[in-house]
Design a protein around this motif. Structure first.
Motif: not given
Length: 395
Positions: A63-72, A82-88
Protein backbone atom coordinates in the motif's frame (compact mmCIF):
# COMPACT_ATOMS: atom_id res chain seq x y z
CA UNK A 1 -17.57 11.29 -8.03
CA UNK A 2 -18.43 7.80 -6.96
CA UNK A 3 -19.24 5.94 -3.73
CA UNK A 4 -21.79 5.23 -0.92
CA UNK A 5 -23.02 3.90 2.42
CA UNK A 6 -22.15 0.89 4.49
CA UNK A 7 -24.29 -2.22 4.52
CA UNK A 8 -24.20 -5.98 4.65
CA UNK A 9 -24.55 -7.91 1.48
CA UNK A 10 -26.00 -11.37 1.24
CA UNK A 11 -26.65 -13.38 -1.79
CA UNK A 12 -27.76 -16.76 -2.53
CA UNK A 13 -27.95 -20.20 -4.01
CA UNK A 14 -31.27 -22.42 -4.78
CA UNK A 15 -33.16 -25.84 -4.03
CA UNK A 16 -36.85 -26.81 -4.03
CA UNK A 17 -37.82 -27.92 -0.53
CA UNK A 18 -41.34 -29.07 0.33
CA UNK A 19 -43.32 -29.03 3.56
CA UNK A 20 -44.02 -32.53 4.85
CA UNK A 21 -46.44 -34.23 2.47
CA UNK A 22 -46.40 -31.33 -0.01
CA UNK A 23 -44.66 -31.56 -3.38
CA UNK A 24 -43.93 -28.45 -5.40
CA UNK A 25 -44.38 -28.57 -9.19
CA UNK A 26 -41.32 -28.71 -11.39
CA UNK A 27 -40.77 -25.35 -13.09
CA UNK A 28 -38.90 -24.59 -16.28
CA UNK A 29 -35.90 -22.42 -15.54
CA UNK A 30 -35.95 -18.86 -16.86
CA UNK A 31 -32.15 -18.79 -16.74
CA UNK A 32 -29.18 -20.44 -15.12
CA UNK A 33 -28.14 -24.07 -15.06
CA UNK A 34 -30.44 -26.09 -12.80
CA UNK A 35 -29.94 -29.85 -12.44
CA UNK A 36 -32.70 -31.94 -13.95
CA UNK A 37 -33.25 -33.93 -10.77
CA UNK A 38 -33.34 -32.89 -7.16
CA UNK A 39 -32.07 -36.40 -6.38
CA UNK A 40 -28.71 -35.84 -8.09
CA UNK A 41 -26.01 -37.27 -5.86
CA UNK A 42 -22.25 -36.93 -5.53
CA UNK A 43 -21.71 -37.94 -9.16
CA UNK A 44 -22.47 -34.33 -10.18
CA UNK A 45 -20.16 -32.76 -7.57
CA UNK A 46 -16.64 -31.78 -8.79
CA UNK A 47 -13.78 -34.07 -7.79
CA UNK A 48 -10.63 -32.10 -6.93
CA UNK A 49 -7.30 -33.89 -7.59
CA UNK A 50 -4.36 -33.24 -5.23
CA UNK A 51 -2.31 -31.63 -8.00
CA UNK A 52 -4.98 -28.96 -8.49
CA UNK A 53 -4.87 -28.06 -4.79
CA UNK A 54 -1.08 -27.79 -4.90
CA UNK A 55 -1.17 -25.41 -7.89
CA UNK A 56 -2.26 -22.16 -6.27
CA UNK A 57 -1.34 -18.66 -7.40
CA UNK A 58 -0.05 -15.97 -5.05
CA UNK A 59 -0.10 -12.19 -5.24
CA UNK A 60 1.00 -9.36 -2.96
CA UNK A 61 0.75 -5.58 -3.20
CA UNK A 62 2.26 -2.87 -1.01
CA UNK A 63 0.00 0.00 0.00
CA UNK A 64 0.93 3.65 0.05
CA UNK A 65 2.24 5.13 3.30
CA UNK A 66 -0.27 4.43 6.09
CA UNK A 67 -2.52 2.75 3.53
CA UNK A 68 -4.66 -0.25 4.41
CA UNK A 69 -5.66 -3.47 2.65
CA UNK A 70 -9.28 -4.04 1.74
CA UNK A 71 -11.22 -6.73 -0.15
CA UNK A 72 -10.14 -9.43 -2.57
CA UNK A 73 -12.37 -11.42 -4.92
CA UNK A 74 -12.39 -13.43 -8.15
CA UNK A 75 -14.49 -12.75 -11.24
CA UNK A 76 -16.04 -15.37 -13.53
CA UNK A 77 -12.83 -15.95 -15.49
CA UNK A 78 -10.32 -16.70 -12.74
CA UNK A 79 -8.98 -13.13 -12.43
CA UNK A 80 -8.19 -11.87 -8.92
CA UNK A 81 -8.74 -8.33 -7.66
CA UNK A 82 -7.03 -6.77 -4.63
CA UNK A 83 -8.31 -3.42 -3.31
CA UNK A 84 -6.78 -0.97 -0.85
CA UNK A 85 -7.31 2.48 0.70
CA UNK A 86 -4.80 5.32 1.12
CA UNK A 87 -4.36 7.18 4.39
CA UNK A 88 -6.81 9.95 3.43
CA UNK A 89 -9.55 7.36 2.67
CA UNK A 90 -10.61 9.31 -0.44
CA UNK A 91 -10.00 6.72 -3.13
CA UNK A 92 -9.99 2.98 -3.71
CA UNK A 93 -7.00 1.54 -5.51
CA UNK A 94 -7.13 -1.88 -7.13
CA UNK A 95 -4.97 -4.38 -8.99
CA UNK A 96 -6.31 -7.23 -11.12
CA UNK A 97 -4.22 -10.36 -11.75
CA UNK A 98 -4.75 -12.95 -14.48
CA UNK A 99 -5.30 -16.64 -13.61
CA UNK A 100 -1.61 -17.31 -14.24
CA UNK A 101 -0.63 -14.67 -11.66
CA UNK A 102 0.51 -11.98 -14.09
CA UNK A 103 -0.83 -8.44 -13.78
CA UNK A 104 -3.86 -7.67 -15.99
CA UNK A 105 -4.56 -4.01 -15.09
CA UNK A 106 -4.84 -1.62 -12.19
CA UNK A 107 -6.35 1.74 -11.36
CA UNK A 108 -8.31 3.72 -8.80
CA UNK A 109 -11.85 4.93 -8.20
CA UNK A 110 -11.80 8.43 -6.70
CA UNK A 111 -14.31 9.86 -4.24
CA UNK A 112 -14.98 6.41 -2.79
CA UNK A 113 -12.98 4.14 -0.54
CA UNK A 114 -14.75 0.77 -0.52
CA UNK A 115 -16.75 -1.36 -2.93
CA UNK A 116 -18.90 -4.43 -2.53
CA UNK A 117 -17.45 -6.89 -5.02
CA UNK A 118 -19.80 -9.43 -6.63
CA UNK A 119 -18.29 -11.86 -9.10
CA UNK A 120 -19.58 -11.41 -12.66
CA UNK A 121 -18.49 -13.06 -15.89
CA UNK A 122 -16.63 -9.96 -17.15
CA UNK A 123 -15.54 -8.33 -13.91
CA UNK A 124 -16.95 -7.02 -10.63
CA UNK A 125 -20.26 -5.28 -9.95
CA UNK A 126 -21.32 -3.61 -6.71
CA UNK A 127 -21.86 -0.41 -4.81
CA UNK A 128 -18.93 1.85 -4.07
CA UNK A 129 -19.13 4.10 -1.04
CA UNK A 130 -18.32 7.71 -0.23
CA UNK A 131 -15.70 7.94 2.53
CA UNK A 132 -17.56 10.56 4.62
CA UNK A 133 -21.23 10.51 3.61
CA UNK A 134 -24.00 7.93 3.22
CA UNK A 135 -23.88 8.02 -0.56
CA UNK A 136 -23.26 5.17 -2.96
CA UNK A 137 -22.89 4.58 -6.68
CA UNK A 138 -23.36 1.39 -8.65
CA UNK A 139 -19.92 0.58 -10.06
CA UNK A 140 -18.65 -1.95 -12.58
CA UNK A 141 -14.98 -2.86 -12.95
CA UNK A 142 -14.74 -4.20 -16.50
CA UNK A 143 -11.85 -6.66 -16.75
CA UNK A 144 -12.45 -7.29 -20.47
CA UNK A 145 -12.18 -3.66 -21.60
CA UNK A 146 -10.13 -2.59 -18.55
CA UNK A 147 -12.49 0.26 -17.71
CA UNK A 148 -14.23 1.60 -14.60
CA UNK A 149 -17.92 2.42 -15.06
CA UNK A 150 -19.47 4.44 -12.24
CA UNK A 151 -23.17 4.93 -12.90
CA UNK A 152 -24.33 8.51 -12.51
CA UNK A 153 -27.32 7.88 -10.22
CA UNK A 154 -26.26 8.25 -6.61
CA UNK A 155 -28.23 6.71 -3.76
CA UNK A 156 -28.56 8.47 -0.43
CA UNK A 157 -30.89 6.03 1.32
CA UNK A 158 -29.27 4.29 4.25
CA UNK A 159 -31.67 1.33 4.04
CA UNK A 160 -31.25 -0.92 1.04
CA UNK A 161 -31.81 -4.62 0.47
CA UNK A 162 -29.66 -6.36 -2.14
CA UNK A 163 -29.35 -9.83 -3.60
CA UNK A 164 -26.96 -11.20 -6.19
CA UNK A 165 -28.72 -12.87 -9.10
CA UNK A 166 -27.26 -16.39 -9.58
CA UNK A 167 -27.94 -15.96 -13.31
CA UNK A 168 -25.82 -12.78 -13.30
CA UNK A 169 -26.33 -9.23 -12.11
CA UNK A 170 -27.73 -7.63 -8.99
CA UNK A 171 -31.20 -6.81 -7.61
CA UNK A 172 -31.87 -3.92 -5.20
CA UNK A 173 -34.86 -2.75 -3.18
CA UNK A 174 -34.75 0.65 -1.52
CA UNK A 175 -37.03 2.37 0.99
CA UNK A 176 -39.19 3.58 -1.92
CA UNK A 177 -40.19 -0.10 -2.45
CA UNK A 178 -39.05 -0.03 -6.08
CA UNK A 179 -37.31 -3.26 -7.03
CA UNK A 180 -34.52 -2.68 -9.55
CA UNK A 181 -32.71 -5.38 -11.50
CA UNK A 182 -29.27 -4.69 -12.98
CA UNK A 183 -27.39 -6.76 -15.54
CA UNK A 184 -23.95 -8.24 -14.91
CA UNK A 185 -22.37 -5.01 -16.21
CA UNK A 186 -24.64 -2.69 -14.20
CA UNK A 187 -27.23 -1.77 -16.82
CA UNK A 188 -30.80 -1.38 -15.55
CA UNK A 189 -32.85 -4.32 -16.82
CA UNK A 190 -36.17 -3.30 -15.26
CA UNK A 191 -37.68 -1.56 -12.25
CA UNK A 192 -40.94 -2.56 -10.57
CA UNK A 193 -42.87 -0.54 -7.91
CA UNK A 194 -44.02 -2.79 -5.09
CA UNK A 195 -45.64 -0.25 -2.73
CA UNK A 196 -49.12 -1.24 -3.92
CA UNK A 197 -48.59 -4.97 -3.41
CA UNK A 198 -46.35 -5.06 -0.30
CA UNK A 199 -47.87 -3.22 2.65
CA UNK A 200 -45.24 -4.10 5.25
CA UNK A 201 -41.70 -2.84 5.71
CA UNK A 202 -39.22 -4.92 3.64
CA UNK A 203 -37.28 -7.51 5.62
CA UNK A 204 -35.31 -9.44 3.00
CA UNK A 205 -34.84 -9.87 -0.76
CA UNK A 206 -33.63 -13.01 -2.51
CA UNK A 207 -33.13 -14.14 -6.12
CA UNK A 208 -33.39 -17.81 -6.98
CA UNK A 209 -31.54 -19.85 -9.60
CA UNK A 210 -34.25 -19.05 -12.18
CA UNK A 211 -33.77 -15.28 -11.81
CA UNK A 212 -37.02 -14.84 -9.85
CA UNK A 213 -37.06 -12.43 -6.92
CA UNK A 214 -38.84 -12.86 -3.59
CA UNK A 215 -39.46 -9.82 -1.38
CA UNK A 216 -40.71 -10.50 2.15
CA UNK A 217 -41.86 -8.52 5.20
CA UNK A 218 -42.15 -9.99 8.70
CA UNK A 219 -44.75 -8.65 11.15
CA UNK A 220 -45.58 -9.70 14.69
CA UNK A 221 -49.09 -9.62 16.19
CA UNK A 222 -49.90 -8.68 19.77
CA UNK A 223 -50.25 -12.40 20.49
CA UNK A 224 -46.60 -12.88 19.50
CA UNK A 225 -47.38 -14.84 16.32
CA UNK A 226 -45.18 -13.85 13.38
CA UNK A 227 -46.45 -13.75 9.82
CA UNK A 228 -44.56 -13.29 6.58
CA UNK A 229 -45.96 -11.17 3.77
CA UNK A 230 -44.33 -11.84 0.42
CA UNK A 231 -44.48 -11.28 -3.32
CA UNK A 232 -42.66 -13.06 -6.15
CA UNK A 233 -41.39 -11.06 -9.13
CA UNK A 234 -40.52 -12.99 -12.29
CA UNK A 235 -37.34 -12.60 -14.32
CA UNK A 236 -38.94 -9.90 -16.52
CA UNK A 237 -40.02 -7.76 -13.55
CA UNK A 238 -43.69 -8.76 -13.37
CA UNK A 239 -44.94 -9.14 -9.77
CA UNK A 240 -47.27 -11.98 -8.82
CA UNK A 241 -50.09 -12.05 -6.30
CA UNK A 242 -48.95 -11.08 -2.78
CA UNK A 243 -49.39 -13.72 -0.09
CA UNK A 244 -49.27 -14.10 3.68
CA UNK A 245 -48.07 -17.16 5.57
CA UNK A 246 -47.49 -18.02 9.22
CA UNK A 247 -43.91 -18.46 10.38
CA UNK A 248 -43.05 -21.86 11.93
CA UNK A 249 -41.49 -19.99 14.86
CA UNK A 250 -41.51 -16.43 16.15
CA UNK A 251 -38.12 -14.88 15.36
CA UNK A 252 -37.32 -11.31 16.41
CA UNK A 253 -38.57 -8.77 13.87
CA UNK A 254 -35.59 -6.40 13.99
CA UNK A 255 -32.85 -8.95 13.31
CA UNK A 256 -30.97 -9.11 9.99
CA UNK A 257 -32.58 -11.55 7.55
CA UNK A 258 -31.40 -13.03 4.27
CA UNK A 259 -32.90 -15.18 1.53
CA UNK A 260 -30.33 -17.62 0.14
CA UNK A 261 -31.00 -19.57 -3.08
CA UNK A 262 -31.15 -23.36 -3.11
CA UNK A 263 -30.35 -25.58 -6.07
CA UNK A 264 -33.75 -26.30 -7.63
CA UNK A 265 -35.24 -22.81 -7.40
CA UNK A 266 -36.20 -22.44 -3.77
CA UNK A 267 -34.92 -19.98 -1.21
CA UNK A 268 -33.82 -20.44 2.39
CA UNK A 269 -34.69 -17.82 5.01
CA UNK A 270 -31.86 -17.12 7.43
CA UNK A 271 -31.39 -14.83 10.41
CA UNK A 272 -28.04 -13.55 11.62
CA UNK A 273 -24.76 -12.33 10.20
CA UNK A 274 -22.40 -13.09 7.33
CA UNK A 275 -20.79 -16.16 8.89
CA UNK A 276 -23.24 -17.04 11.68
CA UNK A 277 -26.78 -17.68 10.44
CA UNK A 278 -29.77 -19.45 11.96
CA UNK A 279 -31.89 -21.10 9.28
CA UNK A 280 -35.64 -20.67 9.81
CA UNK A 281 -37.58 -22.04 6.82
CA UNK A 282 -37.51 -22.70 3.08
CA UNK A 283 -39.89 -21.65 0.34
CA UNK A 284 -40.16 -23.20 -3.12
CA UNK A 285 -40.01 -21.17 -6.33
CA UNK A 286 -43.28 -19.19 -6.75
CA UNK A 287 -44.74 -20.93 -3.68
CA UNK A 288 -46.77 -19.11 -1.03
CA UNK A 289 -46.21 -21.34 2.00
CA UNK A 290 -43.13 -22.20 4.00
CA UNK A 291 -41.33 -25.53 4.16
CA UNK A 292 -38.71 -26.99 6.50
CA UNK A 293 -35.00 -26.37 6.48
CA UNK A 294 -33.18 -29.06 4.42
CA UNK A 295 -32.02 -32.00 6.49
CA UNK A 296 -28.38 -31.51 5.53
CA UNK A 297 -28.46 -28.20 7.43
CA UNK A 298 -28.74 -29.56 10.97
CA UNK A 299 -30.10 -27.41 13.81
CA UNK A 300 -26.56 -26.61 14.93
CA UNK A 301 -25.43 -25.63 11.42
CA UNK A 302 -24.70 -21.91 11.31
CA UNK A 303 -22.00 -21.70 8.65
CA UNK A 304 -22.77 -19.87 5.43
CA UNK A 305 -23.01 -21.85 2.21
CA UNK A 306 -23.10 -21.11 -1.49
CA UNK A 307 -23.88 -22.90 -4.72
CA UNK A 308 -21.27 -24.76 -6.66
CA UNK A 309 -20.93 -23.56 -10.29
CA UNK A 310 -23.64 -24.97 -12.50
CA UNK A 311 -25.81 -25.46 -9.39
CA UNK A 312 -24.21 -28.87 -8.87
CA UNK A 313 -24.55 -28.76 -5.10
CA UNK A 314 -23.37 -26.73 -2.15
CA UNK A 315 -20.08 -25.73 -0.56
CA UNK A 316 -19.53 -24.69 3.07
CA UNK A 317 -16.23 -23.43 4.44
CA UNK A 318 -14.70 -23.95 7.85
CA UNK A 319 -11.33 -24.04 9.61
CA UNK A 320 -9.74 -27.49 9.49
CA UNK A 321 -6.90 -26.72 11.88
CA UNK A 322 -4.86 -23.84 13.27
CA UNK A 323 -1.48 -25.63 13.26
CA UNK A 324 1.83 -23.81 13.89
CA UNK A 325 2.73 -24.42 10.26
CA UNK A 326 -0.24 -22.36 9.12
CA UNK A 327 -4.00 -22.35 8.99
CA UNK A 328 -5.91 -24.73 6.73
CA UNK A 329 -9.41 -24.04 5.45
CA UNK A 330 -11.71 -26.89 4.51
CA UNK A 331 -14.71 -27.06 2.18
CA UNK A 332 -17.59 -29.44 2.88
CA UNK A 333 -19.40 -30.50 -0.28
CA UNK A 334 -23.06 -31.48 -0.49
CA UNK A 335 -24.95 -32.88 -3.49
CA UNK A 336 -28.30 -31.39 -4.64
CA UNK A 337 -29.97 -34.40 -2.99
CA UNK A 338 -28.42 -33.47 0.37
CA UNK A 339 -25.89 -36.32 0.25
CA UNK A 340 -22.57 -35.50 1.90
CA UNK A 341 -19.77 -35.66 -0.67
CA UNK A 342 -16.73 -35.28 1.54
CA UNK A 343 -14.32 -32.43 2.14
CA UNK A 344 -11.60 -30.56 0.28
CA UNK A 345 -8.82 -29.11 2.43
CA UNK A 346 -6.68 -26.25 1.16
CA UNK A 347 -2.98 -26.96 1.71
CA UNK A 348 -1.07 -24.97 4.28
CA UNK A 349 1.43 -22.40 3.07
CA UNK A 350 3.78 -23.55 5.83
CA UNK A 351 4.42 -19.97 6.96
CA UNK A 352 2.52 -19.91 10.24
CA UNK A 353 -0.21 -17.63 8.90
CA UNK A 354 -3.47 -17.39 10.80
CA UNK A 355 -6.69 -18.02 8.93
CA UNK A 356 -7.81 -15.50 6.36
CA UNK A 357 -11.20 -15.30 4.70
CA UNK A 358 -12.27 -17.45 1.78
CA UNK A 359 -14.61 -16.75 -1.14
CA UNK A 360 -15.46 -18.24 -4.52
CA UNK A 361 -15.86 -16.65 -7.94
CA UNK A 362 -18.61 -17.40 -10.42
CA UNK A 363 -16.45 -19.96 -12.28
CA UNK A 364 -15.43 -21.82 -9.12
CA UNK A 365 -12.20 -19.92 -8.50
CA UNK A 366 -11.34 -20.09 -4.78
CA UNK A 367 -9.72 -17.06 -3.15
CA UNK A 368 -8.06 -16.91 0.26
CA UNK A 369 -7.56 -13.37 1.54
CA UNK A 370 -4.46 -13.72 3.70
CA UNK A 371 -3.81 -11.45 6.70
CA UNK A 372 -1.89 -8.33 5.70
CA UNK A 373 1.62 -7.66 6.95
CA UNK A 374 2.33 -4.28 8.55
CA UNK A 375 5.79 -2.97 7.77
CA UNK A 376 6.87 -0.39 10.35
CA UNK A 377 9.48 2.01 9.07
CA UNK A 378 10.17 5.44 10.51
CA UNK A 379 9.98 7.10 7.09
CA UNK A 380 6.96 5.35 5.52
CA UNK A 381 5.08 2.58 7.35
CA UNK A 382 2.88 0.59 4.99
CA UNK A 383 1.04 -2.71 4.64
CA UNK A 384 1.54 -5.65 2.32
CA UNK A 385 -1.75 -7.05 1.01
CA UNK A 386 -1.63 -10.77 0.22
CA UNK A 387 -3.88 -13.39 -1.35
CA UNK A 388 -3.67 -16.76 -3.01
CA UNK A 389 -6.17 -18.33 -5.36
CA UNK A 390 -7.02 -21.49 -7.27
CA UNK A 391 -8.46 -20.58 -10.71
CA UNK A 392 -11.61 -22.57 -11.61
CA UNK A 393 -10.98 -25.10 -8.83
CA UNK A 394 -14.66 -26.04 -8.53
CA UNK A 395 -15.64 -25.40 -12.16
Amino acid sequence: MKAGNRGQWFWGVGLLIGWAGLSFPALAAEGGNVPASSLAGCEVVPVIPPEALADWKYASEATSTYGSCNSVAADGAGNLIMTQMPENLRSMGFTVFRPDGSRLWDGAVYGVNTMQLTSQSRGFLGRSYHPLEDISWLTFLDNVNQQVAVHSEQVTETMMWRAENPVGGLHELRADKILRAYSDVGQLRWSTPLAQVLSGYPTAVGVNTEGRTLVVSLTQAASGATTMEGVWVDSSGQPGTPFTTVMPQNPPIYAFYSLVPLVQGGLLLGMGGYSDTSWIASIGSLQTSLGPVPGWLADWEVSRFELLPGNRGYIRWGVANEAPSGCQLEARLTAPSGESCGTVRLPSMGTGDSCGTVSMGRDGTVVENLPSIYVSESSRPYSICRARWWPALFH
